[in-house]
Design an enzyme around this catalytic site. Sequence first.
Site, mmCIF file in Angstrom:
data_model
loop_
_atom_site.group_PDB
_atom_site.id
_atom_site.type_symbol
_atom_site.label_atom_id
_atom_site.label_comp_id
_atom_site.label_asym_id
_atom_site.label_seq_id
_atom_site.Cartn_x
_atom_site.Cartn_y
_atom_site.Cartn_z
ATOM 1 N N HIS A 121 55.422 37.692 -10.788
ATOM 2 C CA HIS A 121 55.789 38.752 -10.500
ATOM 3 C C HIS A 121 54.538 40.134 -10.254
ATOM 4 C CE1 HIS A 121 60.462 40.359 -9.230
ATOM 5 N NE2 HIS A 121 59.437 40.458 -8.076
ATOM 6 N N ASP A 147 66.360 41.138 -11.125
ATOM 7 C CA ASP A 147 65.177 40.297 -12.307
ATOM 8 C C ASP A 147 65.947 40.390 -13.130
ATOM 9 O OD1 ASP A 147 61.594 40.847 -12.366
ATOM 10 O OD2 ASP A 147 62.854 40.247 -13.869
ATOM 11 N N HIS A 169 64.298 41.331 -15.706
ATOM 12 C CA HIS A 169 63.411 42.178 -16.595
ATOM 13 C C HIS A 169 63.161 43.294 -15.315
ATOM 14 C CE1 HIS A 169 62.909 38.309 -18.176
ATOM 15 N NE2 HIS A 169 62.648 38.803 -19.005
ATOM 16 N N ASP A 201 60.126 45.044 -14.888
ATOM 17 C CA ASP A 201 58.626 45.245 -14.667
ATOM 18 C C ASP A 201 58.110 46.107 -14.602
ATOM 19 O OD1 ASP A 201 59.089 41.892 -13.494
ATOM 20 O OD2 ASP A 201 59.011 42.557 -14.817
ATOM 21 N N HIS A 206 52.493 40.985 -14.667
ATOM 22 C CA HIS A 206 53.498 40.864 -14.640
ATOM 23 C C HIS A 206 55.139 41.713 -15.034
ATOM 24 C CE1 HIS A 206 55.782 37.200 -16.747
ATOM 25 N NE2 HIS A 206 55.496 38.152 -17.534
ATOM 26 N N ASP A 234 63.553 37.848 -8.450
ATOM 27 C CA ASP A 234 62.657 37.159 -9.770
ATOM 28 C C ASP A 234 63.533 36.101 -9.890
ATOM 29 O OD1 ASP A 234 60.732 37.978 -12.721
ATOM 30 O OD2 ASP A 234 62.066 36.024 -12.366
ATOM 31 N N ASP A 243 64.431 34.324 -12.364
ATOM 32 C CA ASP A 243 64.664 34.749 -14.007
ATOM 33 C C ASP A 243 66.182 35.741 -13.719
ATOM 34 O OD1 ASP A 243 62.379 36.194 -15.433
ATOM 35 O OD2 ASP A 243 63.566 36.997 -14.528
ATOM 36 N N GLU A 270 58.455 33.695 -9.892
ATOM 37 C CA GLU A 270 57.913 32.729 -11.259
ATOM 38 C C GLU A 270 59.180 31.707 -11.150
ATOM 39 O OE1 GLU A 270 56.368 34.426 -13.582
ATOM 40 O OE2 GLU A 270 56.258 36.288 -13.696
HETATM 41 N N1 LIG Z 1 58.894 43.306 -20.343
HETATM 42 C C1 LIG Z 1 58.536 41.699 -20.958
HETATM 43 C C2 LIG Z 1 56.679 42.048 -20.731
HETATM 44 O O1 LIG Z 1 55.826 41.109 -20.785
HETATM 45 O O2 LIG Z 1 56.374 43.316 -20.278
HETATM 46 C C3 LIG Z 1 58.656 41.043 -22.377
HETATM 47 N N2 LIG Z 1 59.091 39.740 -21.487
HETATM 48 C C4 LIG Z 1 59.270 38.939 -23.229
HETATM 49 C C5 LIG Z 1 59.733 40.066 -23.834
HETATM 50 C C6 LIG Z 1 60.184 38.533 -25.220
HETATM 51 C C7 LIG Z 1 60.666 38.986 -26.495
HETATM 52 C C8 LIG Z 1 61.903 39.532 -26.520
HETATM 53 C C9 LIG Z 1 61.794 40.769 -25.005
HETATM 54 N N3 LIG Z 1 61.047 40.357 -24.401
HETATM 55 C C10 LIG Z 1 58.512 40.034 -20.663
HETATM 56 C C11 LIG Z 1 58.850 40.959 -19.474
HETATM 57 C C12 LIG Z 1 58.022 40.549 -18.498
HETATM 58 C C13 LIG Z 1 58.448 39.860 -17.334
HETATM 59 C C14 LIG Z 1 58.320 39.716 -16.409
HETATM 60 B B1 LIG Z 1 58.838 38.923 -15.089
HETATM 61 O O3 LIG Z 1 58.689 39.283 -14.197
HETATM 62 O O4 LIG Z 1 58.962 37.896 -15.167
HETATM 63 O O5 LIG Z 1 60.232 39.621 -15.241
HETATM 64 MN MN LIG Z 2 61.655 38.367 -14.915
HETATM 65 MN MN LIG Z 3 59.697 39.498 -12.386
#
Ligand SMILES: N[C@@]1(C(=O)O)CN(C[C@@H]2CCCCN2)C[C@@H]1CCC[B-](O)(O)O
Ligand SMILES: [Mn+2]
Ligand SMILES: [Mn+2]
Length: 301
Positions: free
Chosen positions: A98, A121, A123, A125, A138, A225, A227, A270
Amino acid sequence: KTTAIVGCPFSGGQPKAGVDQGPIRLIEAGIIKDLEGLGWKVKFDGHHQFEDISATNDPPIGILKNPRLVSRVTQSVAKVVGDHVAKGELPVTLGGDHSLAMGTISGTLSKYPDACVIWIDAHADINTAETTKSGNIHGMPVSFLLGLGPKVDEFSWVKPLLRTDRLVYIGLRDVDAGEKKILRDNNIKAFSMHEVDKYGIGKVVEIALDHVNPGRDRPIHLSFDVDALDPSVAPSTGTPVRGGLTFREGHYICEAIYETGLLVALDLMEVNPSLADQASVKQTVAVGCSLVRSALGETLL
Ligand SMILES: N[C@@]1(C(=O)O)CN(C[C@@H]2CCCCN2)C[C@@H]1CCC[B-](O)(O)O
Ligand SMILES: [Mn+2]
Ligand SMILES: [Mn+2]
Ligand SMILES: [Mn+2]
């Protein structure tokens, strides 16, 4: 009406191998024929090749991973999508992770500065270089598009063309503390799964559109996304989170956005065909193709 399939085999915004194979699997599943069957003239000039991640000397900036590669790739995607949009074609960008949305949405906004973004989503992002815990870009594209957070020179090409009142989320259920603060502080409209349960998807989409597109006269960029869907519906994705959208809720969003007649660009992101068993991969790819068809006019009756 012409649509351009923009295959983006890119995984640099996150650590799991395989998401770069998403585009080819969606193409092999027949998305081009599907869209031609809906009456679209489909342009597909091949997958936009990007340097192999390992081949680039790209040390982290702070904790941001592959920053130079992500910046280069998303900038090239911005040009590709912008060119298609400028020609009045509807770009369907197939990811890939993403972080690519930094490019696709920059491309759309360069042509349609008054466009609104509907972000589907689990998330947000929207992490900045200050709030990200993972350093996976992402999880950051929206902050760059809004111009939030500390400047990162590598991404100075991303202009803050998106306004907070032109962005709305549906499907959120895994938002970091830092992101929750950003959403609150910037009054960004977000419908989590709680609101989807409370109001139903029909009402949520209506209120979301009323918020970012009250006159139903602004172009819409839909960034989906996979997910956002429940993992039972779309298992082969890098950051699955339980309690997501049903198959129908996901499709309703796409059908309703198509019905507005305002869709100018779509991202389907994704899909990772390296995750879970082959049946799960097949299922996820099939759902991806189905969502694209619904966003481009496939109806049930
Ligand atoms: N906010 C996140 C980041 O890494 O910044 C943290 N998160 C994973 C994390 C695991 C442990 C519990 C809390 N969540 C994934 C998210 C990005 C997703 C990107 B997408 O494009 O898939 O939406
Ligand atoms: Mn996501
Ligand atoms: Mn995303
Ligand atoms: Mn192209």
